[in-house]
Design a protein around this motif. Structure first.
Motif, PDB file in Angstrom:
ATOM      1  N   PHE A 157       2.309   2.389  -2.310  1.00 21.42           N
ATOM      2  CA  PHE A 157       3.274   1.310  -2.531  1.00 21.42           C
ATOM      3  C   PHE A 157       2.595  -0.056  -2.590  1.00 21.42           C
ATOM      4  N   ARG A 158       1.501  -0.231  -1.883  1.00 19.76           N
ATOM      5  CA  ARG A 158       0.731  -1.473  -2.030  1.00 19.76           C
ATOM      6  C   ARG A 158       0.256  -1.611  -3.475  1.00 19.76           C
ATOM      7  N   HIS A 159      -0.267  -0.523  -4.013  1.00 18.94           N
ATOM      8  CA  HIS A 159      -0.768  -0.568  -5.378  1.00 18.94           C
ATOM      9  C   HIS A 159       0.356  -0.740  -6.382  1.00 18.94           C
ATOM     10  N   VAL A 160       1.407   0.015  -6.230  1.00 19.81           N
ATOM     11  CA  VAL A 160       2.449  -0.010  -7.248  1.00 19.81           C
ATOM     12  C   VAL A 160       3.180  -1.353  -7.287  1.00 19.81           C
ATOM     13  N   VAL A 161       3.222  -2.050  -6.158  1.00 24.73           N
ATOM     14  CA  VAL A 161       3.871  -3.361  -6.121  1.00 24.73           C
ATOM     15  C   VAL A 161       2.962  -4.448  -6.686  1.00 24.73           C
ATOM     16  N   PHE A 162       1.694  -4.446  -6.297  1.00 22.60           N
ATOM     17  CA  PHE A 162       0.806  -5.543  -6.678  1.00 22.60           C
ATOM     18  C   PHE A 162       0.010  -5.255  -7.949  1.00 22.60           C
TER      19      PHE A 162
END
Length: 860
Positions: A157-162
């Protein structure tokens, strides 16, 4: 797996994936998006729209809207131009648009679509990982539980958001594992070729990280056999090497241009010290990268689980990756030996998930006493870890939640082993899934509140801070007045260097991790153009320098009304709205310029930046010294010795500026300037001695400089600031200590520019169509060269009158063409670097893959 089981797995994976996005699904109902406010808005959305627009128009390689122009296929391979997930998204969206199910996609469409693409992607990760764990002979519910632990990691989720494209990397790890196992166990390379070729095609950067994992996995597998009669190591090596070479060939049409784009980029060396180990974060309680599940901590204390080779494999890999997590040097190695970046922790998520899946599979054979000891050991570890949490930090508020999850997990574990009931086992597995869902939704809430994600809304996308209706209308009005082939507009929303992509106009700014290094050097060294913000991954504006505006077709200049100071010379008001003013260049130059005068870069090295601008106006500056050229004999005089320098708010001695007041600096007072002078070009070297970031102001011009240890620092401290003529030039910086040296002062009256503009010359006929430029020019006056504002880049091919000709690097970063006498039918065509060679490799790869995959091997 049976068809019914596959269908059920896909359905459950979709449901769990949707539940994992519950927080952002709620946010979407309130008009907010699953996007970061910085790179999410500045790169992810613009590049999606940009690539979709070009691919669906049939333009796959080059765009003049990509900054000052560039091969976006290779430079955006780091992002989406070769992403398989995005390819599939484009196909689906294009079909929906073609059948008029949706309107033509815009920025808001891609913002809305992000969450739905993520749900599908995560369900794929869950399904594939479950299938791989089943191949490793793990019971199906344990396999799915492990897959959930992997997929529902905070890193996803860190990757998919940023940085959404980072999350695709999680698809390849389980596929790499099964591909590797197929070779080790069965000697069949088909899966390995399929997986590695797609992975290399998809994204070269994460292929690099994944290949690190592949090497580790193979080494650990050789030390820990999982089955009897595995293939010999020599045979394995032959298959791995052969399959790897075939995979490289199959991926070459993507990988080679992408690799060239990476190596043609320039990142200054990271000069700050990189320690071997450092306290990166708190992975037990709260981390931006990895939250170690309580079940993993419990399992690693159970000695009997280590009797199972598969558990040992995943456990030992996990221990190594945890160690690497705390090593900035490892972070640097995984980032191409550049500045440390913690982007590889999804590897740890996978190995931890493998431990949990295997542990659940063998849990019934674990002694009750071991469970109790594991609970005690885990509680001790968490208690010690909590002691290092600052109670004032936001992490402290999560501590109680993590302890509660640990206690619930431990309780269910004890109950199951006490009763050995399938009901308690299912409750334990269900609890692991629920707790994973709880953790990621809490993490999403944290991102929303602490990382500014909640600010990314429909209202923001339509605001003046991103893309307002007023701005769009002004850009459309300007574009209606632009001439063919195109004219550029110097305009961007502050910090949003990809505004031209968002608002669909030809601009002068770009923000991308991969850039044409010739343009970077053009900005940093050759012309010393300040961008208003120091950064290794951006370029922007032309420093309000009229010579460069005319040379690079940048004939419109737009600013908010309160910032319309420093208007470039020769620009007159063209249009205005309530909040913005547009100015038009009255001294434009043609797109294709011809000249008899040739100058050498080397001869101009000792000259000033203004000399280089004048040389480009009066002729062409070539890098190739073998071309006959003339000496530059009209140097602009440095007037700094005829100016006085005074310290303001501090002291300035021996090239050191000490500012004691809140803001201070030096004043430079020119003496007896030329009456015709319009602008000053002020050059100087400046550094903050303490290595701190600071804002620099020169009269009305503002720019910012990075801290010494910033990973985005250019290490370029020589600036050239254009300042409208005034009685004094004020350099202002915040309180602190600075080195300020090598001060130069030049006067510009724009006589050279006006002479060149007013010169009566024949303008060539230019036509631009996607990645092709055709020019017709009848050379009747003995012109030697043609200068084009097309950035010099490998991939361009030139034909004049049907014959191949060389392309010259001209005017420091652009394109020069040697002209022939008489008729010149010029055709420039762009394809990605080494594309023909890549296509040949692809065909070789296809033939080799067919041969290797159909070769029968003896079973062991």
């Amino acid at each position: 797996m049976k068809k019914k089981s596959i269908g059920l797995l896909i359905l459950i994976s979709l449901l769990v994936s949707a539940a994992a996005h519950f927080f952002f699904l709620q946010e979407s109902l309130d008009g907010r998006y699953m996007l970061g406010p910085n790179d999410g808005l500045s790169q992810i959305l613009p590049f999606k729209q940009f690539i979709y627009d070009h691919y669906t128009e049939g333009n796959f390689f080059y765009s003049f809207r990509f900054g000052l122009g560039g091969g976006f296929y290779s430079q955006l391979a780091y992002y989406f131009s070769t992403s398989i997930i995005f390819f599939l998204t484009i196909i689906i969206v294009f079909l929906l648009e073609m059948f008029q199910v949706i309107d033509p996609p815009d920025i808001k469409f891609w913002a809305d679509a992000a969450i739905w693409v993520s749900i599908v992607r995560l369900s794929l990760i869950l399904s594939i990982t479950t299938w791989v764990f089943r191949y490793l002979q793990i019971e199906k519910t344990a396999a799915f539980t492990g897959a959930v632990v992997y997929g529902l990691s905070v890193m996803y989720f860190r990757h998919v958001v940023f940085w959404e494209f980072f999350s695709d990397a999680m698809l390849w790890i389980p596929l790499l594992v099964i591909a590797t196992e197929k070779i080790i166990r069965e000697g069949t390379p088909a899966w390995f070729i399929f997986t590695v070729s797609l992975m290399l095609f998809n994204n070269f950067y994460f292929s690099y990280i994944n290949l690190f994992f592949l090497a580790m996995y193979i080494v650990f597998r050789w030390m820990i056999p999982l089955t009897a009669n595995e293939r010999g190591k020599i045979e394995q090596c032959k298959l791995f090497i052969t399959s790897g070479l075939i995979s490289f060939c199959l991926s070459a049409i993507s990988f080679i241009p992408a690799a060239y784009g990476f190596f043609n980029n320039h990142r200054p060396p990271y000069e700050a010290e990189i320690p071997v180990f450092a306290a990166v974060d708190q992975p037990l309680f709260a981390s931006r990268y990895i939250i170690l599940p309580a079940m993993f901590i419990l399992f690693i204390w159970i000695i009997s689980l280590y009797k199972h080779s598969l558990f040992r494999l995943f456990a030992y890999l996990s221990f190594l990756l945890i160690l690497l997590h705390y090593s900035p040097i490892a972070g640097s190695a995984f980032n191409g030996f550049s500045a440390p970046q913690y982007r590889f922790e999804y590897l740890l998520s996978f190995t931890v998930a493998g431990c949990i899946a295997v542990g659940l599979h063998h849990l019934k054979s674990v002694y009750f006493k071991e469970i109790v000891l594991a609970v005690i050991a885990s509680l001790t570890v968490y208690s010690i870890g909590s002691a290092f949490i600052d109670p004032m930090m936001s992490v402290a508020s999560v501590k109680n939640i993590i302890f509660t999850l640990l206690l619930m997990t431990a309780l269910l574990l004890v109950l199951y082993r006490w009763k050995t009931s399938i009901v308690f086992l299912r409750c334990l597995q269900g609890w692991l899934i629920i707790s994973s869902l709880l953790i990621v939704n809490i993490y999403q809430f944290t991102l929303s509140e602490n990382a500014g994600v909640k600010k990314v809304s429909k209202d923001f996308l339509e605001s003046a801070s991103y893309n307002s209706v007023e701005q769009q209308q002004l850009m459309n009005h300007i574009q209606q007045a632009t001439k063919k082939p195109f004219e550029r507009i110097d305009w961007m929303i502050p910090t949003r260097n990809n505004t031209p992509i968002v608002q669909r106009f030809y601009g002068t700014s770009l923000y991308s991790s991969i850039l044409n290094q010739e343009l970077l050097f053009f900005y940093w060294h050759d012309l010393q153009i300040d961008m208003g913000r120091e950064s290794v991954s951006r370029y922007a504006t032309l420093g309000n320098r009229s010579n460069l505006h005319s040379l690079l077709q940048t004939n419109f200049w737009v600013r908010p009304k309160e910032q319309e100071a420093n208007i470039p010379y020769g620009f007159q008001k063209f249009s205005e709205t309530k909040n913005y003013v547009a100015y038009k260049n009255t001294l434009p130059l043609p797109f294709a310029r011809t000249t008899k005068s040739v100058f050498s870069e080397k001869d101009l090295q000792q000259g000033s930046v203004l000399d280089r601008e004048h040389a480009m106006l009066q002729g062409i500056v070539l890098k190739d010294e073998t071309i006959p050229h003339q000496s530059w004999n009209a140097p602009v005089k440095n007037r700094i010795n005829q100016a006085s320098i005074e310290a303001i708010g501090g002291t300035y001695q021996n090239q050191k500026l000490s500012v004691q007041e809140t803001v201070g600096g030096i004043d430079i007072i020119p003496k007896e300037p030329n009456q015709n002078t319009v602008d000053y070009y002020l050059g100087f070297h400046i550094q903050n001695i303490d290595g701190l970031p600071f804002e620099l102001k020169v009269n009305d011009y503002k720019t910012t400089r990075k801290a010494f240890d910033s990973i985005y620092k250019t290490n370029v401290n020589d600036l050239m600031i254009r300042v409208p003529k005034d009685e004094k030039i004020s350099i202002r910086v915040p309180k602190g200590n600075y080195v300020v040296k090598s001060i130069t002062l030049f006067e510009e009256d724009y006589q050279v520019l006006e002479e060149v503009v007013n010169k009566d010359v024949q303008s060539p006929t230019v036509n631009i169509n996607r990645n092709k430029v055709t020019i017709d020019y009848n050379n009747q006056t003995g012109e030697r060269f043609m200068a084009l504002p097309i950035p010099f880049e490998k991939g361009w091919k030139l034909q004049i009158n049907g014959k191949k000709q060389p392309i010259y690097e001209a005017n420091y970063a652009f394109t020069g063409i040697a002209l022939q006498q008489g008729k010149n039918n010029i055709e420039l065509a762009y394809t990605p670097p080494f594309f023909s060679f890549s296509c040949i490799l692809f065909l070789i790869g296809l033939v080799s893959a067919y041969y290797v995959c159909n070769t029968k091997r003896d079973c062991h």
